[in-house]
Scaffold this motif. Structure first.
Motif, PDB file in Angstrom:
ATOM      1  N   ALA A  22      39.735  33.951  39.542  1.00 47.26           N
ATOM      2  CA  ALA A  22      39.382  32.956  40.556  1.00 47.26           C
ATOM      3  C   ALA A  22      37.999  33.234  41.128  1.00 47.26           C
ATOM      4  CB  ALA A  22      40.429  32.953  41.665  1.00 47.26           C
ATOM      5  N   ALA A  25      35.333  32.400  38.629  1.00 39.62           N
ATOM      6  CA  ALA A  25      35.161  30.951  38.463  1.00 39.62           C
ATOM      7  C   ALA A  25      34.324  30.368  39.594  1.00 39.62           C
ATOM      8  CB  ALA A  25      36.525  30.270  38.404  1.00 39.62           C
ATOM      9  N   GLY A 182      46.850  27.048  42.184  1.00 41.35           N
ATOM     10  CA  GLY A 182      45.944  28.110  41.759  1.00 41.35           C
ATOM     11  C   GLY A 182      46.584  29.463  41.567  1.00 41.35           C
ATOM     12  N   TYR A 188      42.006  28.883  36.416  1.00 40.45           N
ATOM     13  CA  TYR A 188      40.591  29.083  36.662  1.00 40.45           C
ATOM     14  C   TYR A 188      39.736  28.937  35.399  1.00 40.45           C
ATOM     15  CZ  TYR A 188      42.534  30.242  41.070  1.00 40.45           C
ATOM     16  OH  TYR A 188      43.235  30.160  42.254  1.00 40.45           O
ATOM     17  N   LEU A 194      39.503  23.239  38.134  1.00 36.54           N
ATOM     18  CA  LEU A 194      38.194  23.690  38.594  1.00 36.54           C
ATOM     19  C   LEU A 194      37.439  22.576  39.309  1.00 36.54           C
ATOM     20  CD1 LEU A 194      37.054  25.901  35.592  1.00 36.54           C
ATOM     21  CD2 LEU A 194      37.779  26.684  37.860  1.00 36.54           C
TER      22      LEU A 194
END
Length: 209
Positions: A22, A25, A182, A188, A194
Motif C-alpha cells: 500500500a 503504491a 484495501g 494495491y 488504485l
C-alpha cells in the motif's frame, strides 16, 4: 501541483501484511510527495506543510495526547484526511476520531471473500471510473452505527445490508475521505482500486485551505 502527504502506518492491533504494498503504491502516484512514518510525534505541532494526513491501515491506539491534538488542529484548520481500511479500527476510544472524523465505529467483518460494491456516486474522483456495480474481494467491514447519509456523502455501499463502504465529508475546514476497502496486497496493483484511492486523495488535497 504536487501534494505533500503525511502517511501514517503505525499499528498496535492487527497489522496488515499489505501495508508495504500500500505504501509503495501511494508513493508511485504522480503528483504526490509522501513522507511515511510510524512515529506519533510526526503529528505534533504545525502540519500546514501537508495537504493531507493519510492513515493507511493503522490499527489500535497509535497516538499520544500531543499527536491527537496536532491531528485535530490540522484537520479543523484545513488539512485533508484520508482513512484507508483498518484506519476504521484505530483510536476507537477517542471521541473526536470516531465521532467527528470517522462518523462511525468499526463493528467487525466476515472472512475475506468476494462481493459486490454498489457505486452511489458516479461523478466523484474516487468513483467516476467504476461501473455501477463492481465485483471485488475484500474484508467487508461492518459499522455500528453506520455513517449517517445526512452527515456524510456516501460513495460506495456493500455487504449484506448494503451499508456504506466509502464516504466523504468536511470536518471544520478539512476534507475527509474514508474507504473501508484495501485489505489484500492485490488491491494495491488493481487499477480500479488504485484509481479509487488516488481519486480520494486528490479530492481531500484539493480542498486544502
Amino acid at each position: 501541483m504536487t501534494h505533500r502527504l503525511l502517511v501514517h502506518t503505525r499499528t498496535t492491533g492487527y497489522r496488515h501484511d499489505s501495508i508495504p504494498a500500500a505504501l509503495a503504491a501511494v508513493g508511485r502516484f504522480a503528483g504526490f510527495t509522501v513522507d511515511a512514518t510510524e512515529d506519533p510525534a510526526a503529528l505534533e505541532g504545525d502540519l500546514s506543510r501537508y495537504a493531507a494526513v493519510v492513515f493507511l491501515s493503522t490499527s489500535g491506539d497509535i497516538l499520544t495526547e500531543a499527536s491527537r491534538a496536532g491531528l485535530a488542529a490540522a484537520v479543523e484548520s484545513g488539512t485533508g484526511f484520508a482513512g484507508v481500511h483498518a484506519a476504521a479500527c484505530t483510536e476507537e476510544g477517542w471521541p473526536w476520531y470516531t465521532g467527528s472524523l470517522q462518523r462511525s465505529r468499526f463493528a467487525g467483518h466476515p472472512p475475506y471473500g468476494p462481493g459486490r460494491v454498489l457505486v452511489e456516486d458516479r461523478a466523484h474522483p474516487a468513483t467516476a471510473h467504476l461501473p455501477a456495480e463492481w465485483d471485488w474481494s475484500d474484508e467487508w467491514y461492518d459499522f455500528d452505527p453506520c455513517p449517517d447519509p445526512a452527515e456524510v456523502h456516501v460513495l460506495l455501499r456493500g455487504g449484506q445490508d448494503r451499508h456504506p463502504l466509502a464516504w466523504h465529508h468536511r470536518q471544520g475546514r478539512g476534507r475527509v475521505f474514508w474507504t473501508a476497502l484495501g485489505h489484500a496486497d492485490g488491491a494495491y496493483s488493481d487499477p480500479g482500486f488504485l484509481a479509487h484511492l488516488r481519486g480520494g486523495l486528490e479530492w481531500v488535497c484539493e480542498g486544502r485551505g
